[in-house]
Scaffold this motif. Structure first.
Motif, mmCIF file in Angstrom:
data_model
loop_
_atom_site.group_PDB
_atom_site.id
_atom_site.type_symbol
_atom_site.label_atom_id
_atom_site.label_comp_id
_atom_site.label_asym_id
_atom_site.label_seq_id
_atom_site.Cartn_x
_atom_site.Cartn_y
_atom_site.Cartn_z
ATOM 1 N N GLU A 131 16.648 39.689 91.026
ATOM 2 C CA GLU A 131 17.616 38.776 90.404
ATOM 3 C C GLU A 131 16.939 37.501 89.947
ATOM 4 O O GLU A 131 17.262 36.960 88.886
ATOM 5 C CB GLU A 131 18.720 38.449 91.412
ATOM 6 C CG GLU A 131 19.820 37.565 90.850
ATOM 7 C CD GLU A 131 20.945 37.342 91.826
ATOM 8 O OE1 GLU A 131 21.695 36.372 91.652
ATOM 9 O OE2 GLU A 131 21.071 38.145 92.780
ATOM 10 N N GLU A 174 16.855 36.269 86.035
ATOM 11 C CA GLU A 174 17.353 34.974 85.594
ATOM 12 C C GLU A 174 16.360 34.310 84.640
ATOM 13 O O GLU A 174 16.760 33.655 83.672
ATOM 14 C CB GLU A 174 17.624 34.069 86.792
ATOM 15 C CG GLU A 174 18.872 34.447 87.574
ATOM 16 C CD GLU A 174 19.154 33.476 88.704
ATOM 17 O OE1 GLU A 174 18.351 32.532 88.886
ATOM 18 O OE2 GLU A 174 20.165 33.660 89.405
ATOM 19 N N GLU A 204 22.978 32.094 79.604
ATOM 20 C CA GLU A 204 23.275 31.462 80.884
ATOM 21 C C GLU A 204 23.344 32.553 81.958
ATOM 22 O O GLU A 204 24.207 33.440 81.891
ATOM 23 C CB GLU A 204 24.612 30.734 80.812
ATOM 24 C CG GLU A 204 24.610 29.521 79.899
ATOM 25 C CD GLU A 204 23.831 28.364 80.490
ATOM 26 O OE1 GLU A 204 23.947 28.129 81.715
ATOM 27 O OE2 GLU A 204 23.100 27.700 79.743
ATOM 28 N N THR A 212 24.406 32.666 85.004
ATOM 29 C CA THR A 212 25.614 32.757 85.822
ATOM 30 C C THR A 212 26.796 33.345 85.068
ATOM 31 O O THR A 212 27.568 34.140 85.609
ATOM 32 C CB THR A 212 26.006 31.371 86.356
ATOM 33 O OG1 THR A 212 26.115 30.454 85.247
ATOM 34 C CG2 THR A 212 24.954 30.865 87.328
ATOM 35 N N SER A 213 26.939 32.967 83.784
ATOM 36 C CA SER A 213 28.089 33.424 83.002
ATOM 37 C C SER A 213 27.762 34.598 82.082
ATOM 38 O O SER A 213 28.656 35.318 81.645
ATOM 39 C CB SER A 213 28.637 32.267 82.157
ATOM 40 O OG SER A 213 27.655 31.846 81.207
#
Length: 240
Positions: A46, A50, A59, A61-62
């Motif tokens: 992960e 990212e 982004e 997170t979104s």
């Protein structure tokens, strides 16, 4: 979001002019592992994923386009479907307009427009899209925005006077060249150029003083700034 994170990454690697190997090396991932991940045969941590998403302007997170940068994309074919898939994945409504240089007095050719930067904007996303196809690519191989983006409901043309066959923002050559060739543009530059022909709801009114400040900040001399503003303002006056 696209149906698969892998599909989104593959499209953005293509649109940003990268390769799988180059993307992997930039983000500290073994190229073989990233290639296998994009084919659905492997996993990537992960933390490293990212880094990939951030590099490509997403982004983490979104999973949406970053509002803090101008996304500069290009294609070397006439195929607009990678662009349409990314726009569709955001769930946002986009407007678009062509950017043309002062030196082009009359733009009639479809291909001339296809080689000009296309500015695409939603409430939070800003994109400069460029076609860089081979010179010998037949016109029949070019997909048109009206068909691929407008008719699919992904984007609409900005409502400004049509000086040519499409809505167009016409700017001085030095500004056009920056949008045509630069690898990085600020959100402020994009917003100020977008505001030239008018303003969108909620935007502050455009002034030449704002552009003057930006150009001087880019290292232009006062004389160069004055000539740039005179040329652009004169052309808009003639068009009224």
């Amino acid at each position: 979001m696209l149906d698969k994170k892998e599909d989104m990454i593959k499209d953005l690697i293509y649109l940003t002019g990268r390769t799988i190997t180059g993307t992997a090396l930039e983000t500290g991932i073994d190229p073989t592992n990233l290639s296998r991940f994009l084919k659905g045969h492997s996993t990537v941590s992960e933390q490293k994923m990212e880094k990939v998403l951030d590099l490509l302007g997403i982004e983490p997170t979104s999973g949406t386009l970053s509002p803090h940068r101008v996304h500069i994309w290009s294609i070397k074919t006439g195929d607009l479907f990678p662009l349409s898939r990314i726009l569709s994945s955001t769930g946002q409504d986009f407007e678009m307009v062509y950017l043309t240089p002062q030196k082009y007095l009359r733009l009639k050719s479809f291909l001339e427009f296809m080689l000009s930067p296309l500015l695409i904007r939603s409430f939070s996303s800003k994109i400069v899209f460029r076609r860089r196809p081979p010179l010998l690519l037949p016109e029949t191989k070019y997909q048109k925005e009206d068909v691929v983006l407008v008719q699919m409901g992904l984007a609409k043309w900005r409502r400004i006077p049509k000086a040519y066959m499409y809505p167009t923002i016409k700017v001085a050559d030095v500004i056009y060249e920056r949008f045509y060739s630069s690898k990085e543009l600020s959100v402020q530059e994009f917003d100020q150029i977008w505001g030239l022909p008018g303003t969108m709801p909620g935007e502050s009114k455009w002034t030449w003083e704002r552009l003057n400040s930006v150009l001087e900040g880019k290292g232009m001399t006062p004389g160069e700034v004055a000539r740039t503003l005179d040329l652009t303002n004169d052309d808009e006056t003639k068009g009224n």
